[in-house]
Design an enzyme around this catalytic site. Sequence first.
Site, PDB file in Angstrom:
ATOM      1  N   LYS A  13       0.833  -1.218   0.000  1.00 19.22           N
ATOM      2  CA  LYS A  13       0.000   0.000   0.000  1.00 19.22           C
ATOM      3  C   LYS A  13       0.862   1.261   0.000  1.00 19.22           C
ATOM      4  O   LYS A  13       0.572   2.202  -0.725  1.00 19.22           O
ATOM      5  CB  LYS A  13      -0.913   0.045   1.241  1.00 19.22           C
ATOM      6  CG  LYS A  13      -1.961  -1.045   1.292  1.00 19.22           C
ATOM      7  CD  LYS A  13      -2.937  -0.822   2.438  1.00 19.22           C
ATOM      8  CE  LYS A  13      -2.323  -0.842   3.827  1.00 19.22           C
ATOM      9  NZ  LYS A  13      -1.681  -2.120   4.199  1.00 19.22           N
ATOM     10  N   ARG A  88      -9.069   1.460   9.143  1.00 17.60           N
ATOM     11  CA  ARG A  88      -8.730   0.061   9.401  1.00 17.60           C
ATOM     12  C   ARG A  88      -9.801  -0.631  10.225  1.00 17.60           C
ATOM     13  O   ARG A  88      -9.673  -1.818  10.521  1.00 17.60           O
ATOM     14  CB  ARG A  88      -7.420   0.006  10.172  1.00 17.60           C
ATOM     15  CG  ARG A  88      -6.200  -0.468   9.365  1.00 17.60           C
ATOM     16  CD  ARG A  88      -5.028  -0.389  10.316  1.00 17.60           C
ATOM     17  NE  ARG A  88      -3.861  -1.114   9.961  1.00 17.60           N
ATOM     18  CZ  ARG A  88      -2.787  -0.595   9.368  1.00 17.60           C
ATOM     19  NH1 ARG A  88      -2.797   0.643   8.928  1.00 17.60           N
ATOM     20  NH2 ARG A  88      -1.711  -1.317   9.186  1.00 17.60           N
ATOM     21  N   ARG A 125      11.641  -7.393   5.146  1.00 18.54           N
ATOM     22  CA  ARG A 125      11.565  -5.964   4.833  1.00 18.54           C
ATOM     23  C   ARG A 125      12.428  -5.121   5.773  1.00 18.54           C
ATOM     24  O   ARG A 125      12.477  -5.362   6.970  1.00 18.54           O
ATOM     25  CB  ARG A 125      10.097  -5.512   4.967  1.00 18.54           C
ATOM     26  CG  ARG A 125       9.881  -4.054   4.678  1.00 18.54           C
ATOM     27  CD  ARG A 125       8.424  -3.757   4.465  1.00 18.54           C
ATOM     28  NE  ARG A 125       7.673  -3.677   5.699  1.00 18.54           N
ATOM     29  CZ  ARG A 125       6.405  -3.256   5.760  1.00 18.54           C
ATOM     30  NH1 ARG A 125       5.760  -2.944   4.671  1.00 18.54           N
ATOM     31  NH2 ARG A 125       5.785  -3.201   6.916  1.00 18.54           N
ATOM     32  N   ARG A 154      11.548  -2.795  11.151  1.00 15.56           N
ATOM     33  CA  ARG A 154      10.532  -2.339  12.105  1.00 15.56           C
ATOM     34  C   ARG A 154      10.309  -3.413  13.160  1.00 15.56           C
ATOM     35  O   ARG A 154      10.306  -4.603  12.845  1.00 15.56           O
ATOM     36  CB  ARG A 154       9.202  -2.092  11.359  1.00 15.56           C
ATOM     37  CG  ARG A 154       9.167  -0.806  10.612  1.00 15.56           C
ATOM     38  CD  ARG A 154       7.981  -0.669   9.685  1.00 15.56           C
ATOM     39  NE  ARG A 154       6.691  -1.128  10.198  1.00 15.56           N
ATOM     40  CZ  ARG A 154       5.535  -0.988   9.530  1.00 15.56           C
ATOM     41  NH1 ARG A 154       5.523  -0.402   8.340  1.00 15.56           N
ATOM     42  NH2 ARG A 154       4.410  -1.421  10.043  1.00 15.56           N
ATOM     43  N   ARG A 165      -0.340  -9.179  13.278  1.00 19.34           N
ATOM     44  CA  ARG A 165      -0.868  -8.125  12.403  1.00 19.34           C
ATOM     45  C   ARG A 165      -1.783  -8.710  11.337  1.00 19.34           C
ATOM     46  O   ARG A 165      -2.792  -8.104  10.976  1.00 19.34           O
ATOM     47  CB  ARG A 165       0.281  -7.355  11.745  1.00 19.34           C
ATOM     48  CG  ARG A 165       0.939  -6.382  12.708  1.00 19.34           C
ATOM     49  CD  ARG A 165       2.281  -5.933  12.210  1.00 19.34           C
ATOM     50  NE  ARG A 165       2.189  -5.077  11.050  1.00 19.34           N
ATOM     51  CZ  ARG A 165       3.169  -4.939  10.158  1.00 19.34           C
ATOM     52  NH1 ARG A 165       4.299  -5.614  10.291  1.00 19.34           N
ATOM     53  NH2 ARG A 165       3.025  -4.134   9.143  1.00 19.34           N
TER      54      ARG A 165
HETATM   55  P1  AMP Z   1       1.403   0.355   8.875  1.00 14.14           P
HETATM   56  O1  AMP Z   1       2.618   1.182   8.688  1.00 14.14           O
HETATM   57  O2  AMP Z   1       0.228   0.831   8.072  1.00 14.14           O
HETATM   58  O3  AMP Z   1       1.670  -1.114   8.706  1.00 14.14           O
HETATM   59  O4  AMP Z   1       0.958   0.553  10.412  1.00 14.14           O
HETATM   60  C1  AMP Z   1       1.819   0.182  11.471  1.00 14.14           C
HETATM   61  C2  AMP Z   1       1.042   0.105  12.763  1.00 14.14           C
HETATM   62  O5  AMP Z   1       0.495   1.388  13.081  1.00 14.14           O
HETATM   63  C3  AMP Z   1      -0.154  -0.833  12.772  1.00 14.14           C
HETATM   64  O6  AMP Z   1       0.208  -2.180  13.003  1.00 14.14           O
HETATM   65  C4  AMP Z   1      -0.973  -0.242  13.908  1.00 14.14           C
HETATM   66  O7  AMP Z   1      -0.407  -0.569  15.174  1.00 14.14           O
HETATM   67  C5  AMP Z   1      -0.777   1.245  13.695  1.00 14.14           C
HETATM   68  N1  AMP Z   1      -1.799   1.802  12.771  1.00 14.14           N
HETATM   69  C6  AMP Z   1      -1.600   2.314  11.532  1.00 14.14           C
HETATM   70  N2  AMP Z   1      -2.759   2.732  11.005  1.00 14.14           N
HETATM   71  C7  AMP Z   1      -3.714   2.481  11.919  1.00 14.14           C
HETATM   72  C8  AMP Z   1      -5.116   2.655  11.953  1.00 14.14           C
HETATM   73  N3  AMP Z   1      -5.788   3.183  10.914  1.00 14.14           N
HETATM   74  N4  AMP Z   1      -5.784   2.266  13.068  1.00 14.14           N
HETATM   75  C9  AMP Z   1      -5.137   1.760  14.133  1.00 14.14           C
HETATM   76  N5  AMP Z   1      -3.808   1.528  14.158  1.00 14.14           N
HETATM   77  C10 AMP Z   1      -3.095   1.896  13.060  1.00 14.14           C
END
Ligand code: AMP
Length: 208
Positions: A13, A88, A125, A154, A165
């Site tokens: 994404k 989400r 990654r 990360r 996740r």
């Molecule tokens: P991402 O970089 O999109 O994979 O997000 C990393 C982490 O940030 C996720 O595993 C959640 O802990 C948090 N996160 C990101 N976006 C959201 C969201 N819309 N709602 C809740 N937690 C989020």
Amino acid sequence: MLIVLLGPPGAGKGTQAKTLAETLNVVHIASGDLLRDHQARGTDLGLQARSYMEKGELVPDDLVIRMILDRMSEESGRQGAVLDGFPRTLTQAEALEASLEGLGIDQVLYIAVPADELVRRLGGRVICRSCQRPYQQDSAPERCADCGGELYQRDDDRPEAVQNRIQVYEAQTFPLVEHYRSQGKLKELDGAQAIEAVTRDLLAAVAA
Ligand code: AMP
């Protein structure tokens, strides 16, 4: 124009949203990037989000909703946005819809990738500490090719958090696929293809 990119962690994404936003000349708003930036700056929100993010849990809706709606209002003069990683949950989707006051989301592009491919991608990654560009470890340069930043893994790309996740995605985010499909807004793409092929399909879907 408001586009939502939906898909599991590791679907690409972030990479695709960046290209799409540049091509369409709209702003790219990535909830995960914003949250990591809050952590790096040590803000209250960053501190509150940390324990959830480390475990691969979702950050509470009220915190994320406020952060994204604030960010969108800062950009209200722009032509539009690509939202990446938000909404989400159904609560987030409803808050977003309410904030748009009838203007609505134009398209929801769902990048579908099988779970075994996600585990492979996330486990290998690394990302740039400065601009958050992702690389696969086995073909990554010494430092970020875009900005020279340091590459790191990360915490939530470690195997324990990755499984969680994916489960959290299936339980809490996947229902949004049906939510938007029933509104006639969803287009599904094959995210297991090469990056360029996914970009081509996304651009074609937006233009259709
Ligand atoms: P991402 O970089 O999109 O994979 O997000 C990393 C982490 O940030 C996720 O595993 C959640 O802990 C948090 N996160 C990101 N976006 C959201 C969201 N819309 N709602 C809740 N937690 C989020």
